[in-house]
Design a protein around this motif. Sequence first.
Motif, PDB file in Angstrom:
ATOM      1  N   LEU A   1      71.102  67.720 103.197  1.00 19.48           N
ATOM      2  CA  LEU A   1      70.282  68.934 103.083  1.00 19.48           C
ATOM      3  C   LEU A   1      70.245  69.334 101.622  1.00 19.48           C
ATOM      4  O   LEU A   1      71.282  69.336 100.963  1.00 19.48           O
ATOM      5  CB  LEU A   1      70.916  70.035 103.933  1.00 19.48           C
ATOM      6  N   GLY A   2      69.077  69.662 101.122  1.00 17.76           N
ATOM      7  CA  GLY A   2      68.992  70.120  99.742  1.00 17.76           C
ATOM      8  C   GLY A   2      67.566  70.477  99.386  1.00 17.76           C
ATOM      9  O   GLY A   2      66.633  70.242 100.151  1.00 17.76           O
ATOM     10  N   ILE A   3      67.435  71.076  98.201  1.00 14.41           N
ATOM     11  CA  ILE A   3      66.118  71.478  97.718  1.00 14.41           C
ATOM     12  C   ILE A   3      65.462  70.258  97.060  1.00 14.41           C
ATOM     13  O   ILE A   3      66.035  69.675  96.136  1.00 14.41           O
ATOM     14  CB  ILE A   3      66.246  72.623  96.696  1.00 14.41           C
ATOM     15  N   VAL A   4      64.290  69.898  97.542  1.00 19.01           N
ATOM     16  CA  VAL A   4      63.563  68.763  96.963  1.00 19.01           C
ATOM     17  C   VAL A   4      62.168  69.237  96.540  1.00 19.01           C
ATOM     18  O   VAL A   4      61.795  70.398  96.743  1.00 19.01           O
ATOM     19  CB  VAL A   4      63.460  67.581  97.955  1.00 19.01           C
ATOM     20  N   ASP A   5      61.407  68.308  95.973  1.00 19.24           N
ATOM     21  CA  ASP A   5      60.060  68.643  95.495  1.00 19.24           C
ATOM     22  C   ASP A   5      59.263  69.356  96.583  1.00 19.24           C
ATOM     23  O   ASP A   5      59.280  68.963  97.748  1.00 19.24           O
ATOM     24  CB  ASP A   5      59.318  67.368  95.073  1.00 19.24           C
TER      25      ASP A   5
ATOM     26  N   PRO B   1      64.161  71.746  91.682  1.00 14.74           N
ATOM     27  CA  PRO B   1      62.703  71.720  91.845  1.00 14.74           C
ATOM     28  C   PRO B   1      62.130  72.873  92.668  1.00 14.74           C
ATOM     29  O   PRO B   1      60.980  72.793  93.091  1.00 14.74           O
ATOM     30  CB  PRO B   1      62.471  70.379  92.553  1.00 14.74           C
TER      31      PRO B   1
ATOM     32  N   HIS C   1      62.850  64.892  85.659  1.00 10.42           N
ATOM     33  CA  HIS C   1      63.625  65.071  86.877  1.00 10.42           C
ATOM     34  C   HIS C   1      63.050  64.246  88.015  1.00 10.42           C
ATOM     35  O   HIS C   1      61.841  64.203  88.217  1.00 10.42           O
ATOM     36  CB  HIS C   1      63.635  66.543  87.293  1.00 10.42           C
TER      37      HIS C   1
ATOM     38  N   THR D   1      63.422  64.386  91.893  1.00 13.93           N
ATOM     39  CA  THR D   1      64.004  65.271  92.908  1.00 13.93           C
ATOM     40  C   THR D   1      63.204  65.197  94.205  1.00 13.93           C
ATOM     41  O   THR D   1      63.047  66.181  94.914  1.00 13.93           O
ATOM     42  CB  THR D   1      64.024  66.726  92.382  1.00 13.93           C
ATOM     43  N   ASP D   2      62.702  63.996  94.517  1.00 14.01           N
ATOM     44  CA  ASP D   2      61.844  63.870  95.697  1.00 14.01           C
ATOM     45  C   ASP D   2      62.631  63.762  96.996  1.00 14.01           C
ATOM     46  O   ASP D   2      62.103  64.061  98.067  1.00 14.01           O
ATOM     47  CB  ASP D   2      60.894  62.676  95.528  1.00 14.01           C
ATOM     48  N   THR D   3      63.870  63.323  96.940  1.00 15.24           N
ATOM     49  CA  THR D   3      64.696  63.260  98.150  1.00 15.24           C
ATOM     50  C   THR D   3      65.986  64.029  97.901  1.00 15.24           C
ATOM     51  O   THR D   3      66.334  64.331  96.750  1.00 15.24           O
ATOM     52  CB  THR D   3      65.069  61.806  98.509  1.00 15.24           C
ATOM     53  N   VAL D   4      66.703  64.309  98.987  1.00 14.10           N
ATOM     54  CA  VAL D   4      67.945  65.062  98.836  1.00 14.10           C
ATOM     55  C   VAL D   4      68.929  64.304  97.954  1.00 14.10           C
ATOM     56  O   VAL D   4      69.575  64.888  97.079  1.00 14.10           O
ATOM     57  CB  VAL D   4      68.561  65.374 100.218  1.00 14.10           C
TER      58      VAL D   4
ATOM     59  N   ALA E   1      67.795  64.544  94.412  1.00 12.33           N
ATOM     60  CA  ALA E   1      68.010  65.909  93.920  1.00 12.33           C
ATOM     61  C   ALA E   1      69.489  66.131  93.610  1.00 12.33           C
ATOM     62  O   ALA E   1      69.839  66.779  92.625  1.00 12.33           O
ATOM     63  CB  ALA E   1      67.505  66.925  94.946  1.00 12.33           C
TER      64      ALA E   1
END
Lengths: 265, 290
Positions: free
Chosen positions: A205-209, A239, B13, B15-18, B21
């Motif tokens: 789980l996390g903040i992505v594009d 992002p 950066h 950051t397209d996937t967890v 990221a």
Amino acid sequence: MTTTIDNPVMMPVTTVPVPTTTYLTPDGQLISSVPVGASYADNTHLEWGDPLVPGAVVLDEQVAPRASWSGVVRAGQVLTIVDVGGNQSGDCLLYNAHHTDERYSAQDTLAWQDNAYIRTGTVLRSNLGRALMTVVENEIDRQDTIGGACSRESNTLRYGHHVMYHHGCRENFLTEGAKHGLGMRDIVSNINWFMNVPVEEDGALGIVDGMSAPGKRVALRAEIDTLVLISNCPQMNNPCNDFNPTPLRMIVSEPDTDLEYEADS
Amino acid sequence: MLKEDWVALAADHSTDTVLNARADARAQGGQVSDWMPYLPASSSPFCPDDVAPDSLTWAETVAPGGYTHKVLARGTRLRLEDPTGEACAHTLVYNALEPTERLNVADTQKIPWQAYLGAGHPLLSGDGRVLATILTDTSGRHDAFCGTSTAAWNALRYGTALPEGPAPAGRDLFVKAAAKHGLGPADVPPSVSFFQGVRVASDGSFEWFGSSGAGTAVELVAELPLIVLIANVPHPRDPRPEYVVGPLRVHAWRTPETFPTTPADERFDASPEVRRAYLNTLDYAEARGL
Ligand SMILES: [Zn+2]
């Protein structure tokens, strides 16, 4: 820079120049040594949008990048939030405007609808299980209420202690909440409009594009008089705003007709 | 950071996937900033020469326009340093055990019969006790008259006062710092400021004395467990049109030799008033088992 003031302790008085930057103010400009964080680049495409539902506009305000905002949406009124620059997280907390001990509950909202994401038809519920607002229109696939808000303190966990003096959403919530008698104990898990927080198959789980774009909108109908707090997320390390903090537009309207919606419950 | 640099950085950066990221966030670790807390405190690059690094319990450089806060044990030494001559440390102290007991600026000036803070000056609560004592002072330019800035004042002086902007008001920073200890806006009383002074002229007007220059310091001792709030913003009477404030260094430490004031200290008997204030403080501490 030196001064010549007579001083019993240290003669002459010598100060070390402090780096300054020129900032625009509403009436001009200010030279300041405060390390203010980044705002959107000049070439950013902005779409200011329009209300998502027809009706008389009773309030129309812009929230600057990094800033906080609050307002009361009366029962029956609809709040349209415009993601002006695209993928700009609008961290959001809701309260019963007349009795703020009743406030938004991410867990009740998700449990009642049996789904981890906010979509059209989601009823935004309070800690008493009651409906505060309903998502009547929504232009992105899913909205987040899992990812919480950034803060000075949690930023140090995520990125390191060097970011302690970066601005954060919890700072905005404290600033805006203080105008309504709200403090630390009133800051609970929040909604992040236009932010993308997937829960992947293995639980990652996390903040992505983000999945939003300039001009994308969400519209919320107040079921009771609702105090809305917004932090236009100033995060410079993930992002949640495309690393490019942009404005939000908040429009409150009196809808012409009763809106139909499909609530999950 | 310039806007162009920031856009360029954003483009870097992934950051397209967890997992991407996460990798992106973790890659940012280990950097340093001109303003940050140093953890552990013993790792401070600015540990005072006369202090053992291992004894440090708080080490931080406060950003211009920033705030910090900490709960300190009784007996802790607290040193505030102004490395540029442009810092202004607006300060509040509370009894950490019962925060309704807090700095009382009026008593702090009136009881010692002295308006200007300096070495030996007690920071008194409204309950007849000493919360902290100023032990040493190489600046000599502090203020207990004017307090800190409000948003209304900064809007008037600088044309803006947003807490996230270039001219944050000290009170707004205090409100946020206080919130982190369960205290509300009503719990932000008048404050004192270190490193930027005023003097009262014979007609009552304030004469701006400003700073004593780069490299001065004040050192305090916590006479009780303290909540310390510090807002580093320009003094409200700073005459410059620019909002100029320098970084502020904060160090606190505790050793077997760092005690609160006792009758063995010369300052305990510096005046009959302060002696009774110390007696009240020791009485409170003794009864509470501190
Ligand atoms: Zn944020």
